[in-house]
Scaffold this motif. Structure first.
Motif, PDB file in Angstrom:
ATOM      1  N   ASP A  30      14.501  26.130  58.551  1.00 50.66           N
ATOM      2  CA  ASP A  30      13.655  26.976  57.706  1.00 50.66           C
ATOM      3  C   ASP A  30      14.334  27.378  56.388  1.00 50.66           C
ATOM      4  O   ASP A  30      13.700  27.998  55.535  1.00 50.66           O
ATOM      5  N   TRP A  31      15.584  27.010  56.176  1.00 50.00           N
ATOM      6  CA  TRP A  31      16.267  27.377  54.933  1.00 50.00           C
ATOM      7  C   TRP A  31      15.571  26.816  53.684  1.00 50.00           C
ATOM      8  O   TRP A  31      15.419  27.545  52.693  1.00 50.00           O
ATOM      9  N   PRO A  32      15.132  25.557  53.658  1.00 47.61           N
ATOM     10  CA  PRO A  32      14.435  25.079  52.452  1.00 47.61           C
ATOM     11  C   PRO A  32      13.173  25.882  52.127  1.00 47.61           C
ATOM     12  O   PRO A  32      12.894  26.171  50.956  1.00 47.61           O
ATOM     13  N   ALA A  33      12.410  26.264  53.144  1.00 50.59           N
ATOM     14  CA  ALA A  33      11.196  27.058  52.896  1.00 50.59           C
ATOM     15  C   ALA A  33      11.557  28.445  52.374  1.00 50.59           C
ATOM     16  O   ALA A  33      10.869  28.985  51.493  1.00 50.59           O
ATOM     17  N   HIS A  34      12.632  29.020  52.887  1.00 46.65           N
ATOM     18  CA  HIS A  34      13.097  30.320  52.396  1.00 46.65           C
ATOM     19  C   HIS A  34      13.499  30.192  50.918  1.00 46.65           C
ATOM     20  O   HIS A  34      13.140  31.040  50.095  1.00 46.65           O
ATOM     21  N   PHE A  35      14.214  29.112  50.588  1.00 47.39           N
ATOM     22  CA  PHE A  35      14.548  28.865  49.183  1.00 47.39           C
ATOM     23  C   PHE A  35      13.282  28.762  48.342  1.00 47.39           C
ATOM     24  O   PHE A  35      13.198  29.350  47.257  1.00 47.39           O
ATOM     25  N   ASP A  36      12.297  28.009  48.805  1.00 46.64           N
ATOM     26  CA  ASP A  36      11.059  27.825  48.038  1.00 46.64           C
ATOM     27  C   ASP A  36      10.397  29.164  47.713  1.00 46.64           C
ATOM     28  O   ASP A  36       9.944  29.378  46.580  1.00 46.64           O
ATOM     29  N   ARG A  37      10.367  30.065  48.683  1.00 45.00           N
ATOM     30  CA  ARG A  37       9.763  31.385  48.443  1.00 45.00           C
ATOM     31  C   ARG A  37      10.555  32.159  47.389  1.00 45.00           C
ATOM     32  O   ARG A  37       9.981  32.774  46.484  1.00 45.00           O
ATOM     33  N   LEU A  38      11.881  32.124  47.503  1.00 46.22           N
ATOM     34  CA  LEU A  38      12.729  32.824  46.533  1.00 46.22           C
ATOM     35  C   LEU A  38      12.612  32.198  45.146  1.00 46.22           C
ATOM     36  O   LEU A  38      12.535  32.908  44.137  1.00 46.22           O
ATOM     37  N   ALA A  39      12.600  30.873  45.090  1.00 47.38           N
ATOM     38  CA  ALA A  39      12.486  30.183  43.800  1.00 47.38           C
ATOM     39  C   ALA A  39      11.159  30.515  43.130  1.00 47.38           C
ATOM     40  O   ALA A  39      11.105  30.694  41.902  1.00 47.38           O
ATOM     41  N   ASP A  40      10.096  30.628  43.911  1.00 47.11           N
ATOM     42  CA  ASP A  40       8.806  31.022  43.347  1.00 47.11           C
ATOM     43  C   ASP A  40       8.886  32.410  42.725  1.00 47.11           C
ATOM     44  O   ASP A  40       8.333  32.636  41.641  1.00 47.11           O
ATOM     45  N   ARG A  41       9.582  33.332  43.384  1.00 45.88           N
ATOM     46  CA  ARG A  41       9.756  34.679  42.812  1.00 45.88           C
ATOM     47  C   ARG A  41      10.489  34.608  41.476  1.00 45.88           C
ATOM     48  O   ARG A  41      10.119  35.290  40.518  1.00 45.88           O
ATOM     49  N   VAL A  42      11.540  33.795  41.422  1.00 44.40           N
ATOM     50  CA  VAL A  42      12.315  33.659  40.185  1.00 44.40           C
ATOM     51  C   VAL A  42      11.437  33.062  39.089  1.00 44.40           C
ATOM     52  O   VAL A  42      11.402  33.566  37.959  1.00 44.40           O
ATOM     53  N   ARG A  43      10.725  32.005  39.403  1.00 44.73           N
ATOM     54  CA  ARG A  43       9.862  31.344  38.400  1.00 44.73           C
ATOM     55  C   ARG A  43       8.753  32.273  37.924  1.00 44.73           C
ATOM     56  O   ARG A  43       8.432  32.313  36.734  1.00 44.73           O
TER      57      ARG A  43
END
Length: 181
Positions: A30-43
């Motif tokens: 689940d680490w890639p999905a967690h990254f995706d959520r965080l990256a969306d917040r940054v973007r």
């Protein structure tokens, strides 16, 4: 620990050094999905000011044991005008933890993510991406790196930066092979 390193850390760490126990766990799918959520917040927070947001570090390498902390690489045009990115990142839930020449680091309040910020064109960004790329394809070096991290996790650290420093030699060795290969 080195007094000069302590003084340097005291000058760049917002909130000071923090004793820490390092915990290495097996890779979590689940680490890639967690990254995706965080990256969306940054973007969403930065829009076009976020030139690139990449998943880096051990959690970005399938099969690699890691600290359960998502490492992220954010590239901006220039670090100097902090007003262009710091307030927006803080509003979106990231806390500025490190301010050093050429690098800023934010973390989440839960301490489950580190957001490393660099200006475009820096050598550090290629180091992160080259290491990630090599470890994704080279099992012997992935195993070597995991073993070194497990060895270091058995020690006591007055700050996570000392743990990171202790990995420098093996990372340099792996990067040399990656770039020669």
């Amino acid at each position: 620990m080195n007094e000069n390193r302590d003084a340097y850390l005291d000058s760049v760490l917002i909130g000071g050094r923090e004793p820490i126990s390092i915990r290495i766990v097996e890779y979590a799918p689940d680490w890639p999905a967690h990254f995706d959520r965080l990256a969306d917040r940054v973007r969403q927070a930065l829009g076009e000011r976020a030139l690139s947001v990449q998943h880096i570090g051990s959690t970005s390498v399938p099969g690699l044991a890691a600290k359960p902390i998502i490492d992220m690489l954010l590239i901006v045009a220039d670090l100097a005008p902090e007003e262009q990115y710091v307030p927006a990142l803080e509003t979106s839930g990231f806390i500025l933890r490190v301010r050093e020449p050429g690098h800023r680091m934010f973390r989440t309040p839960q301490r489950d993510a580190h957001l490393h910020v660099y200006a475009a064109g820096g050598s550090e960004t290629s180091d992160y991406l080259d290491l990630r790329g090599w470890l994704r394809t080279n099992e012997p070096d992935r195993l070597l790196y995991a073993e070194r991290k497990r060895e270091l996790a058995r020690q006591t650290w007055t700050d996570m930066n000392y743990y990171a420093d202790a990995k420098t030699a093996v990372i340099a060795q792996i990067l040399r092979r990656a770039r020669a290969g």
